[in-house]
Motif scaffolding. Structure first.
Motif, PDB file in Angstrom:
ATOM      1  N   GLY A 161      21.208   0.132  12.649  1.00  0.00           N
ATOM      2  CA  GLY A 161      20.843  -0.002  11.296  1.00  0.00           C
ATOM      3  C   GLY A 161      21.198  -1.168  10.519  1.00  0.00           C
ATOM      4  N   LEU A 162      21.812  -2.037  11.337  1.00  0.00           N
ATOM      5  CA  LEU A 162      22.061  -3.329  10.533  1.00  0.00           C
ATOM      6  C   LEU A 162      20.862  -3.968  10.300  1.00  0.00           C
ATOM      7  N   MET A 163      20.941  -5.034   9.212  1.00  0.00           N
ATOM      8  CA  MET A 163      19.736  -6.030   8.932  1.00  0.00           C
ATOM      9  C   MET A 163      20.160  -7.459   9.861  1.00  0.00           C
ATOM     10  N   GLY A 169      21.898 -13.798  -1.416  1.00  0.00           N
ATOM     11  CA  GLY A 169      22.048 -13.958  -2.747  1.00  0.00           C
ATOM     12  C   GLY A 169      21.775 -12.628  -3.477  1.00  0.00           C
ATOM     13  N   CYS A 170      21.110 -11.607  -2.936  1.00  0.00           N
ATOM     14  CA  CYS A 170      20.940 -10.290  -3.343  1.00  0.00           C
ATOM     15  C   CYS A 170      20.697  -9.579  -2.073  1.00  0.00           C
ATOM     16  N   ASP A 171      20.618  -8.231  -2.097  1.00  0.00           N
ATOM     17  CA  ASP A 171      20.550  -7.370  -1.237  1.00  0.00           C
ATOM     18  C   ASP A 171      19.082  -6.686  -1.089  1.00  0.00           C
ATOM     19  N   ASN A 172      18.119  -7.242  -1.973  1.00  0.00           N
ATOM     20  CA  ASN A 172      16.889  -6.353  -1.827  1.00  0.00           C
ATOM     21  C   ASN A 172      15.635  -7.448  -1.869  1.00  0.00           C
ATOM     22  N   GLY A 173      15.769  -8.571  -1.033  1.00  0.00           N
ATOM     23  CA  GLY A 173      14.628  -9.096  -0.657  1.00  0.00           C
ATOM     24  C   GLY A 173      14.036 -10.035  -1.987  1.00  0.00           C
ATOM     25  N   THR A 174      14.821 -10.443  -3.069  1.00  0.00           N
ATOM     26  CA  THR A 174      14.341 -11.020  -4.191  1.00  0.00           C
ATOM     27  C   THR A 174      14.555 -12.395  -4.180  1.00  0.00           C
ATOM     28  N   CYS A 175      15.842 -12.497  -4.060  1.00  0.00           N
ATOM     29  CA  CYS A 175      16.030 -14.197  -4.213  1.00  0.00           C
ATOM     30  C   CYS A 175      15.673 -15.204  -3.017  1.00  0.00           C
ATOM     31  N   GLY A 176      15.386 -14.814  -1.819  1.00  0.00           N
ATOM     32  CA  GLY A 176      14.919 -15.649  -0.656  1.00  0.00           C
ATOM     33  C   GLY A 176      15.882 -16.495  -0.157  1.00  0.00           C
ATOM     34  N   ALA A 177      17.090 -16.484  -0.332  1.00  0.00           N
ATOM     35  CA  ALA A 177      18.161 -17.150   0.155  1.00  0.00           C
ATOM     36  C   ALA A 177      18.392 -16.811   1.474  1.00  0.00           C
ATOM     37  N   CYS A 178      17.966 -15.814   2.171  1.00  0.00           N
ATOM     38  CA  CYS A 178      18.236 -15.299   3.395  1.00  0.00           C
ATOM     39  C   CYS A 178      17.189 -15.699   4.228  1.00  0.00           C
ATOM     40  N   THR A 179      16.155 -16.417   4.062  1.00  0.00           N
ATOM     41  CA  THR A 179      14.961 -16.661   4.837  1.00  0.00           C
ATOM     42  C   THR A 179      15.299 -17.321   5.935  1.00  0.00           C
ATOM     43  N   VAL A 216      10.499 -14.570   7.120  1.00  0.00           N
ATOM     44  CA  VAL A 216      11.020 -13.304   6.886  1.00  0.00           C
ATOM     45  C   VAL A 216      12.368 -13.260   6.036  1.00  0.00           C
ATOM     46  N   LYS A 217      12.378 -12.345   5.171  1.00  0.00           N
ATOM     47  CA  LYS A 217      13.823 -12.342   4.394  1.00  0.00           C
ATOM     48  C   LYS A 217      14.573 -11.526   5.463  1.00  0.00           C
ATOM     49  N   SER A 218      15.585 -12.191   5.873  1.00  0.00           N
ATOM     50  CA  SER A 218      16.642 -11.366   6.938  1.00  0.00           C
ATOM     51  C   SER A 218      17.518 -10.324   6.242  1.00  0.00           C
ATOM     52  N   CYS A 219      17.420 -10.221   4.903  1.00  0.00           N
ATOM     53  CA  CYS A 219      18.499  -9.101   4.425  1.00  0.00           C
ATOM     54  C   CYS A 219      17.713  -7.733   4.264  1.00  0.00           C
ATOM     55  N   THR A 220      16.353  -7.723   4.524  1.00  0.00           N
ATOM     56  CA  THR A 220      15.637  -6.641   4.832  1.00  0.00           C
ATOM     57  C   THR A 220      14.999  -6.464   5.861  1.00  0.00           C
ATOM     58  N   PHE A 221      15.440  -7.269   6.888  1.00  0.00           N
ATOM     59  CA  PHE A 221      14.694  -7.115   8.204  1.00  0.00           C
ATOM     60  C   PHE A 221      15.345  -6.495   9.286  1.00  0.00           C
ATOM     61  N   PRO A 222      15.263  -5.096   9.444  1.00  0.00           N
ATOM     62  CA  PRO A 222      16.011  -4.589  10.789  1.00  0.00           C
ATOM     63  C   PRO A 222      16.263  -5.292  11.971  1.00  0.00           C
ATOM     64  N   GLU A 271      11.533 -14.586  18.906  1.00  0.00           N
ATOM     65  CA  GLU A 271      12.113 -16.003  18.595  1.00  0.00           C
ATOM     66  C   GLU A 271      12.525 -16.377  17.367  1.00  0.00           C
ATOM     67  N   ILE A 272      13.743 -16.602  17.272  1.00  0.00           N
ATOM     68  CA  ILE A 272      14.441 -16.588  15.768  1.00  0.00           C
ATOM     69  C   ILE A 272      14.651 -18.273  15.662  1.00  0.00           C
ATOM     70  N   THR A 273      14.442 -18.741  14.444  1.00  0.00           N
ATOM     71  CA  THR A 273      14.941 -19.913  14.084  1.00  0.00           C
ATOM     72  C   THR A 273      15.715 -19.819  12.791  1.00  0.00           C
ATOM     73  N   THR A 274      17.058 -20.241  12.586  1.00  0.00           N
ATOM     74  CA  THR A 274      17.899 -20.435  11.372  1.00  0.00           C
ATOM     75  C   THR A 274      17.895 -21.856  10.884  1.00  0.00           C
TER      76      THR A 274
END
Lengths: 758, 157
Positions: free
Chosen positions: B20-22, B39-49, B57-63, B71-74
């Motif tokens: 269940g983690l994102m 920066g938020c928890d609902n995919g609004t701010c974009g800081a977690c992209t 993708v917004k990783s805060c709402t990406f299961p 393949e993931i790039t950060t």
């Protein structure tokens, strides 16, 4: 005065670390054996805490400790006045409680939804969150005051005990629910109104604003290798944070250490404490590192807002436009606790009559307790609200007189020795008032004609739908730089020169909070300039109370001004020691700014500030009268900065400040109902995105040297935001013929006004 | 426990975590890659992209489960040693960084865009930037940085 580094667009010291994700913010620290904290917030606006039962929470596997009011040695804090409990609830030690201000009465009372009740520490954040839900609190709900005007009614419940106050904040009166009171009395307004050709009377509702710094509050507390309880966190004045933490924990300041890493924005929103005391408390008691990160919603509930203000204004002018009188009555929502209300209101007082020659002035400003989220510091610190009152009145007077708003201002603006409403002239020649006014006006189309300055005709452009109306508007602003009202402004810096024959390295010590504005970059530039050394040789130590003295707060647009002077002093002394063959050559210097005085409680007379910033915002607007949507083809902000130390960082402050002001004016609507905030997420509280900004934003930099500023620099960080809302209001009026006296000017509000007009 | 395998910045990784983690939870709290911000928890701010299989993708709402085999790039995986990616360099050069908390998300979104569409039209760039909140800059310099990055990337392609 430009130099080798002063006046140059040097790249930020932290650009590389921030663009690669290496910069560490308070929520990014991981320590060996670290525990996690979650807080129980009250979640209700006004209630007495009868009992906090933590037994179930404590017995959950993985929970290490649960802290409540009983565990806080000295359960009070506050930047201006300690009227807030750290954790709300019954006292642990009744004897210690009696030493708190007001005799410790009411420390079991929740006064806004963000009051903290308990802090759970556990092996993981998830366990801590589960345990928070297991805490049983017995509340006795109390009547809620959600409008400061209701708080003033004689039968309103009193939200705080009668506190004794302190001599150095005479405006903190604690009369019923009135926390602070300011006034100006000059001349005779009633006599002036009787003979005035034009009188403009208005009621304004000026909204609050939520900071939405991108990095929510976070930190790590631990005990360092010298036994000091240490908190790595974000804030705006590390030594003041240390003072408040030490007070609440009953420790000496030397036993507490505050470190600021990279900080993800503040804008005034991190002046007051958030996670600091609970983290220090837990680390001190458990002797293990403890981390706490607030969610966005916790941040919105848990920290203060720009003050929501209700104002009545009545201004008078002679037929030729000469101002005769200004009368303002202002009530501001202080929310549950003082925070910085008393000083914000002081600034509102000084700005709400504008920078104009007005012989008769009567102003009252009240900061009033309610059960809303506290009002406090936010970029501009009372000046944006004061400015809206003054500039809306000026724009309306211009209309009533049939004068151009630029001409009306030129006629009335203070110059030379003209006194401000507090009886003293502005401390420099204040040329920036006229210079910024003219520059910004011209940028959006004002022209000087034989009849004087004239606003552009805002005819429809080819392709405009018939529902689109165009207009222009402007507002002129002034605000103090540095702390006011008799506080002896000071900033400390130290420089250590290392090497043998030649200087090989210069290490700078300064406690300046880089909240994003770039203060650390500017400090390095100014040090290289003052030392006449290559920039590469100059490094800057971290902001850490363990290795620095206080450089003061990153607020009041003061840091470049203050720390620049401190660096000049430290550089001069260090170079002297170097010449005297000290190795390393280390010197410290504390800069003291020119003295100011408190203002008289009855008349407002005094000499409250040593420096000011000057700014004008002018804007074009296009209003879609079908949808209520506002567009901004061009906006200009002219700012007298004295001397740009780093033009690129400075322009960034102007652009960012204007857009923050535009958000306040248009899209940002912070709604509280019966003490409960309704806009608790970024999807309901709407800050501007890239599609909301003007098509063109012109940042105009004017450099009239500030006599006391380092290299002539003057403070500027807050200025660009200040006149935006009044400029938008004026442009909106120019376009559709309506004065909107309440904002934000959301599409709904704009449409509602247009419907009423029909 | 949930076991998920993916390639992260070119390195194969397997994590075994509570279900269940994102993706953001795992990046920040399990793998301690803290360059990606919350920066938020609902995919609004974009800081977690972050970029998953070439897509921002917004990783805060990406299961996390959806990242299996991906393949993931950060932000940590973009610069080659001292050499910044053109998008990163453009943000530095345009003065588009203030507090920097929104910066990693913007970098990753522009990186994904220009990888697939170096000729992306203005509208597309605006759409990408519109997914990000910045409270410091007022966006002017960020828009400039996007243009600068695009020019430089096109020159090298």
């Amino acid at each position: 005065m430009e130099g080798k580094y002063v006046g140059q667009a040097v790249t930020r010291i932290d650009a590389r670390s921030k663009v690669t994700g290496q910069a560490l913010y308070p929520g990014d620290f991981v320590m060996e054996g670290m525990l996690y904290m979650k807080l129980l917030f009250a979640g209700r606006p006004h209630a007495r805490v009868l009992r906090v039962d933590t037994e179930k929470a404590e017995s959950l596997p993985g929970v290490v400790a649960v802290f409540t009011s009983r565990d806080v040695p000295f359960n009070e804090y506050g930047l201006q006045y300690p009227d807030q409990p750290v954790l709300v609830g019954p006292p642990g030690d009744p004897e210690a409680a009696r030493q708190l201000v007001g005799g410790g009465i009411g420390r079991d009372e929740v006064r806004f939804v963000g009051d903290q009740i308990a802090a759970v520490v556990a092996e993981s954040e998830e366990i801590a969150a589960q345990a928070v839900d297991l805490i049983a609190v017995e509340y006795e709900d109390l009547p809620v005051l959600s409008d400061p005007r209701d708080s003033l009614k004689p039968d309103a419940p009193q939200l705080h005990p009668k506190y004794p106050g302190v001599s150095y904040h005479p405006e903190l009166v604690f009369e019923g629910n009135i926390a602070s009171r300011h006034r100006i009395r000059r001349g005779d307004v009633d006599a002036a109104f009787a003979q005035a050709a034009v009188v403009v009377e208005s009621e304004y509702e000026i909204p609050g604003q939520e900071h939405i710094f991108l990095q929510p509050e976070a930190g790590v507390g631990y005990v360092d290798d010298e036994g000091r309880v240490t908190v790595i966190t974000s804030g705006q004045w590390a030594h003041e944070d240390r003072h408040q933490v030490a007070h609440a924990l009953g420790l000496e300041e030397e036993q507490v250490r505050i470190i600021y890493p990279a900080i993800g924005g503040a804008f005034g929103g991190k002046e007051d404490l958030s996670v600091h005391i609970v983290l220090a408390l837990a680390a001190w008691k458990l002797h293990r590192p403890v981390k706490l990160v607030w969610s966005r919603t916790e941040s919105i509930i848990g920290h203060h807002k720009r003050h929501h203000v209700f104002a009545r204004a009545r201004w008078a002018a002679a037929a030729d436009g000469t101002l005769l009188a200004a009368e303002n009555y202002v009530i501001a929502d202080a929310g549950g606790y003082v925070y910085t209300t008393n000083k914000v209101m002081g600034n509102l007082l000084l700005t709400c009559n504008g920078p104009y020659k007005i012989p008769n002035v009567k102003t009252d400003v009240l900061g009033v307790y309610t059960n809303n989220i506290p009002g406090g510091a936010f970029r501009g610190f009372g000046a944006p609200q004061g400015n809206f009152i003054a500039e809306a009145q000026m724009n309306k007077l211009a209309e009533a007189l049939g004068m151009d708003p630029v001409e009306l201002r030129l006629l009335n603006v203070v110059q030379g020795d003209d006194p401000m409403p507090w009886g003293k002239p502005l401390p420099d020649d204040a040329r920036g008032l006229v210079d910024t006014l003219i520059a910004a006006a011209k940028a959006v189309g004002w022209q000087q004609t034989e009849q004087g300055w004239q606003a552009p005709a805002c005819a429809p452009r080819p392709g405009d739908p018939p529902t689109l109306k165009r207009g222009v508007g402007l507002a002129l602003g002034v605000k103090n730089v540095g702390f006011s009202f008799g506080y002896q402004e000071n900033a400390w810096a130290a420089i250590e020169l290392r090497g043998g024959r030649e200087i090989e390295a210069a290490v700078v010590y300064a406690a300046s909070s880089d909240v994003g504005q770039g203060t650390r970059t500017v400090i390095r530039q100014m040090a290289a300039e003052a030392l006449n050394l290559p920039l590469e040789l100059v490094t800057l130590e971290p902001t850490d109370t363990g290795i620095t003295e206080s450089s003061g707060s990153c607020s009041a647009s003061r840091m470049t001004f203050m720390i620049g002077n401190a660096i000049k002093g430290a550089a001069e002394a260090a170079l002297q020691k170097w010449a005297d063959e000290d190795r390393p050559a280390r010197a410290e210097y504390t800069y003291l700014a020119p003295k100011t005085t408190p203002i008289d409680r009855e008349t407002g007379y005094g000499d409250p500030n040593f420096s000011y910033g000057y700014v004008t915002v002018a804007t074009q607007i296009a209003v879609d009268t079908l949808t209520g949507q506002l567009y901004f083809p061009k906006m200009a902000c002219a700012n007298d900065v004295g001397q740009a130390i780093n033009p690129r960082l400075l322009t960034g402050q102007i652009e960012g400040g204007v857009i923050q002001g535009l958000g306040w004016a248009t899209t940002e609507h912070f709604i509280e109902k019966d003490g409960y905030p309704l806009t608790k997420t970024l999807s309901t509280y709407l800050v501007p995105t890239i599609v909301d900004i003007p098509d063109e934003l012109e940042a105009i930099v004017i450099e009239n040297p500030e006599p006391h500023g380092p290299w002539g620099a003057r403070g500027m960080g807050e200025m660009p935001l200040i006149p935006v809302a009044a400029a938008v209001q004026a442009a909106l009026h120019h376009a559709v013929g309506l004065w909107y006296d309440a904002f934000p000017f959301t599409t709904e509000r704009v449409l509602r006004g247009l419907k009423l007009k029909e | 426990m949930e076991s998920v395998t993916f390639t992260l910045n070119g390195v194969p990784r397997t994590v075994a975590v509570e279900p269940g983690l994102m993706l953001l939870d795992v990046l920040r709290d399990v793998l301690h890659l803290t360059g990606t911000k919350r920066g938020c928890d609902n995919g609004t701010c974009g800081a977690c992209t972050v970029v998953v299989n070439g897509k921002a993708v917004k990783s805060c709402t990406f299961p996390l489960a959806k990242a299996d085999g991906a393949e993931i790039t950060t932000i940590e995986g973009l610069a080659q040693g001292e050499h910044l990616h053109p998008v990163q360099q453009a943000l530095v050069d345009a003065g588009a960084i203030q507090c920097g908390f929104c910066t990693p998300g913007i970098v990753m979104d522009l990186y994904a865009l220009f990888e697939t569409q170096p000729d992306a039209p203005q509208q597309k760039i605006d759409n990408v930037l519109n997914r990000h909140l910045c409270r410091c800059t007022g966006y002017e310099t960020i828009a400039e940085a996007a243009h600068l990055a695009q020019e430089r990337i096109k020159e090298t392609k």
